[in-house]
Write a protein that holds these residues in place. Structure first.
Motif, PDB file in Angstrom:
ATOM      1  N   PRO A  57       0.825  -1.210   0.000  1.00 49.08           N
ATOM      2  CA  PRO A  57       0.000   0.000   0.000  1.00 49.08           C
ATOM      3  C   PRO A  57       0.860   1.262   0.000  1.00 49.08           C
ATOM      4  O   PRO A  57       2.094   1.199  -0.156  1.00 49.08           O
ATOM      5  CB  PRO A  57      -0.773  -0.134   1.312  1.00 49.08           C
ATOM      6  N   ARG A  75     -10.547  -2.501   0.224  1.00 48.38           N
ATOM      7  CA  ARG A  75      -9.255  -1.822   0.282  1.00 48.38           C
ATOM      8  C   ARG A  75      -9.272  -0.498  -0.476  1.00 48.38           C
ATOM      9  O   ARG A  75      -9.695  -0.422  -1.619  1.00 48.38           O
ATOM     10  CB  ARG A  75      -8.157  -2.729  -0.295  1.00 48.38           C
ATOM     11  N   ASN A  76      -8.800   0.530   0.209  1.00 49.70           N
ATOM     12  CA  ASN A  76      -8.661   1.851  -0.393  1.00 49.70           C
ATOM     13  C   ASN A  76      -9.973   2.344  -0.994  1.00 49.70           C
ATOM     14  O   ASN A  76      -9.996   2.952  -2.056  1.00 49.70           O
ATOM     15  CB  ASN A  76      -7.558   1.827  -1.471  1.00 49.70           C
ATOM     16  N   SER A  77     -11.084   2.072  -0.307  1.00 51.78           N
ATOM     17  CA  SER A  77     -12.386   2.546  -0.785  1.00 51.78           C
ATOM     18  C   SER A  77     -12.411   4.064  -0.828  1.00 51.78           C
ATOM     19  O   SER A  77     -12.078   4.733   0.151  1.00 51.78           O
ATOM     20  CB  SER A  77     -13.503   2.053   0.138  1.00 51.78           C
ATOM     21  N   ARG A  78     -12.793   4.601  -1.960  1.00 51.58           N
ATOM     22  CA  ARG A  78     -12.888   6.056  -2.080  1.00 51.58           C
ATOM     23  C   ARG A  78     -14.315   6.544  -1.854  1.00 51.58           C
ATOM     24  O   ARG A  78     -14.565   7.753  -1.790  1.00 51.58           O
ATOM     25  CB  ARG A  78     -12.381   6.514  -3.459  1.00 51.58           C
ATOM     26  N   GLY A 133      -5.532   2.838  -7.630  1.00 48.26           N
ATOM     27  CA  GLY A 133      -5.431   4.007  -6.772  1.00 48.26           C
ATOM     28  C   GLY A 133      -4.136   4.096  -5.982  1.00 48.26           C
ATOM     29  O   GLY A 133      -3.929   5.049  -5.230  1.00 48.26           O
ATOM     30  N   VAL A 134      -3.243   3.102  -6.163  1.00 46.26           N
ATOM     31  CA  VAL A 134      -2.017   3.036  -5.367  1.00 46.26           C
ATOM     32  C   VAL A 134      -0.765   3.029  -6.237  1.00 46.26           C
ATOM     33  O   VAL A 134       0.179   3.796  -6.003  1.00 46.26           O
ATOM     34  CB  VAL A 134      -2.027   1.762  -4.477  1.00 46.26           C
ATOM     35  N   PHE A 137     -14.509  -1.189  -3.455  1.00 45.11           N
ATOM     36  CA  PHE A 137     -13.840  -0.343  -4.439  1.00 45.11           C
ATOM     37  C   PHE A 137     -14.345  -0.585  -5.866  1.00 45.11           C
ATOM     38  O   PHE A 137     -14.112   0.232  -6.760  1.00 45.11           O
ATOM     39  CB  PHE A 137     -12.316  -0.526  -4.361  1.00 45.11           C
ATOM     40  N   ASP A 182      -8.346  11.226  -6.647  1.00 42.55           N
ATOM     41  CA  ASP A 182      -8.434  11.247  -5.187  1.00 42.55           C
ATOM     42  C   ASP A 182      -9.432  12.301  -4.693  1.00 42.55           C
ATOM     43  O   ASP A 182      -9.991  12.184  -3.599  1.00 42.55           O
ATOM     44  CB  ASP A 182      -7.063  11.512  -4.562  1.00 42.55           C
ATOM     45  N   HIS A 186      -6.638  -1.889  -4.608  1.00 38.27           N
ATOM     46  CA  HIS A 186      -5.268  -2.185  -4.228  1.00 38.27           C
ATOM     47  C   HIS A 186      -4.268  -1.856  -5.322  1.00 38.27           C
ATOM     48  O   HIS A 186      -3.059  -1.930  -5.090  1.00 38.27           O
ATOM     49  CB  HIS A 186      -5.150  -3.667  -3.878  1.00 38.27           C
ATOM     50  N   ASN A 190       1.032   9.139   0.983  1.00 40.68           N
ATOM     51  CA  ASN A 190       1.053   8.541  -0.352  1.00 40.68           C
ATOM     52  C   ASN A 190       2.456   8.128  -0.791  1.00 40.68           C
ATOM     53  O   ASN A 190       2.789   8.156  -1.979  1.00 40.68           O
ATOM     54  CB  ASN A 190       0.423   9.492  -1.390  1.00 40.68           C
ATOM     55  N   GLY A 239     -10.557   3.442  -6.350  1.00 41.78           N
ATOM     56  CA  GLY A 239      -9.896   2.901  -5.164  1.00 41.78           C
ATOM     57  C   GLY A 239      -9.245   1.576  -5.476  1.00 41.78           C
ATOM     58  O   GLY A 239      -8.795   1.337  -6.589  1.00 41.78           O
TER      59      GLY A 239
END
Length: 423
Positions: free
Chosen positions: A84, A326-329, A262-263, A318, A290, A259, A89, A257
């Motif tokens: 992540p 994971r990393n839900s926006r 968005g990463v 996501f 974002d 894994h 960031n 979002g």
């Protein structure tokens, strides 16, 4: 006769479990995960990610363990742990380094095993960080006691078409012998074949740009949606027309979002900045994506005349039809609505309520029987796409608003009193 007698897959999440199950059809495989609850669930035949069905788990010869002691003296180690970003960031390699140190203690130099990384990293991590860490932690020498390989994961949660046994696997190794070993191993489990990348760094880079490319294209769609909203035109209507052109790329707007998409661009931009290059294009796309949740919240609040009310957000994962939070926006949208004074409730038919509470401090509701001033379709789960028209109308107050972020209800004929909004 294969020289690969024992494979250890480190990390049994969305990537590691499907890979380990596939490899176990051809090789002796041990799956290691430090999460005791995860191991217990898998042994009991339950995969909470829904990537592997219970009957497939019951059939597999894969051995599950949380003990590093069970992983000694393997011929191949494959690292599939999460990579992540932190609050700033910046790449967070904590899990990769922990897995690397564990492997260093398990290596039998007489076997000269290959350590393969599938976790997404920026170019140079495998050889510049992981290899030296194995040497340091295990008092070993690369080349003599172990060798390195890289094969970027390409798992797309919920996608049964592009599964591990059908995709092309990109492979790379520090020498030709390692490359051929990877070709033998991965070639045995996929009908898509293997692609021999020119180097480990080339393979690492390929993974980074695959997702950065998608992120940038989605950012363009999001910016277009923001522009068109100012003239009261739905981007979905525009896309319906544009897709009739044979070479139009059918990317869609939305909350980005997960894994990977968005990463991973942050990993590429981190490398660029280390090298003294300002990654303007990559970070511009990231900034748009974002900020999309907050922009949607502000647009809806303005459309409501600045009046806060009771709101329902449908969908937290996501992407559609997966339980992956994971990393839900979507949580950015929820947070901004609350800042604007709205009383927000959330629902998701697939996500684990305990995980929602643990990761985001939210308590999902069953919205049946309640009415809301604002209903937002944030994730196009099948249950929401197929929601009966009368049931959908019952969720919205007589003078309320229905916001359809994914265009899933755009063809529905609804009560004209309902104020409708879409990207």
């Amino acid at each position: 006769m294969s020289s690969i007698k024992k494979i250890v897959v480190v990390g049994l999440g969305y990537v590691g479990l499907p890979l380990a199950v596939a490899l176990a059809r051809k090789f002796t495989v041990i799956g290691l995960d430090v999460d005791a609850a995860r191991i217990a669930q898998l042994i009991a035949g339950h995969d909470r990610t829904r990537e592997i069905a219970g009957e497939a788990l019951a059939r597999t010869t894969l051995t599950f363990t949380q003990s590093a002691e069970d992983c000694r003296a393997a011929d191949v180690y494959i690292v599939t742990v999460p990579t992540p970003v932190d609050a700033a960031n910046q790449p967070d390699l904590t899990a990769v380094i922990a897995a690397t140190r564990m492997i260093a203690q398990a290596i039998d130099p007489a076997k000269r095993p290959t350590v393969i990384y599938e976790s997404t990293v920026y170019p140079g991590v495998t050889e510049g960080i992981c290899g030296p860490e194995i040497e340091r932690a295990g008092n070993l020498q690369r080349g003599r006691d172990f060798r390195l390989g890289y094969s970027p994961e390409r798992i797309n949660p919920g996608d049964k078409t592009h599964s591990i046994d059908q995709i092309t696997k990109v492979i790379a190794g520090e020498d030709e012998e390692v490359v051929e070993q990877l070709a033998e191993m991965y070639g045995a489990i996929t009908s898509g074949g293997v692609f021999r990348a020119a180097s480990i760094k080339a393979a690492e880079s390929a993974k980074a740009i695959e997702n950065a490319q998608r992120d940038i294209n989605i950012a363009f769609m999001n910016e277009v949606a923001q522009i068109l909203s100012k003239i009261d035109v739905s981007v979905w209507d525009v896309l319906a027309a544009a897709r009739t052109k044979w070479n139009f790329l059918p990317f869609e707007p939305g909350l980005v979002g997960g894994h990977c998409i968005g990463v991973d661009p942050y990993y590429l931009s981190h490398l660029a900045q280390q090298l003294g290059h300002d990654p303007q294009f990559i970070l511009s796309g990231r900034a748009i994506n974002d900020g999309m949740g907050a922009w949607i919240a502000d647009a809806l609040h303005e459309r409501l005349g600045g009046k806060a009310g009771k709101a329902l957000v449908l969908g937290l994962t996501f992407k559609e039809d997966v339980p992956d939070l994971r990393n839900s926006r979507t949580v950015d949208l929820v947070a901004r609505l609350r800042e604007l004074g709205h009383r927000v409730e959330v629902a998701d038919p697939l996500a684990d309520p305990d995980e929602i509470a643990r990761e985001y401090g939210l308590s999902p509701v069953d919205p049946g029987g309640s009415r809301y001033d604002l209903v937002i379709g944030a994730v196009a789960h099948g249950e929401y796409r197929d929601l009966a028209t009368d049931e959908l109308e019952k969720l919205v107050e007589s003078d309320g608003m229905l916001a359809d972020l994914k265009g899933m209800w755009r063809d529905r004929q609804l009560n004209p009193a309902i104020n409708r909004w879409s990207l």
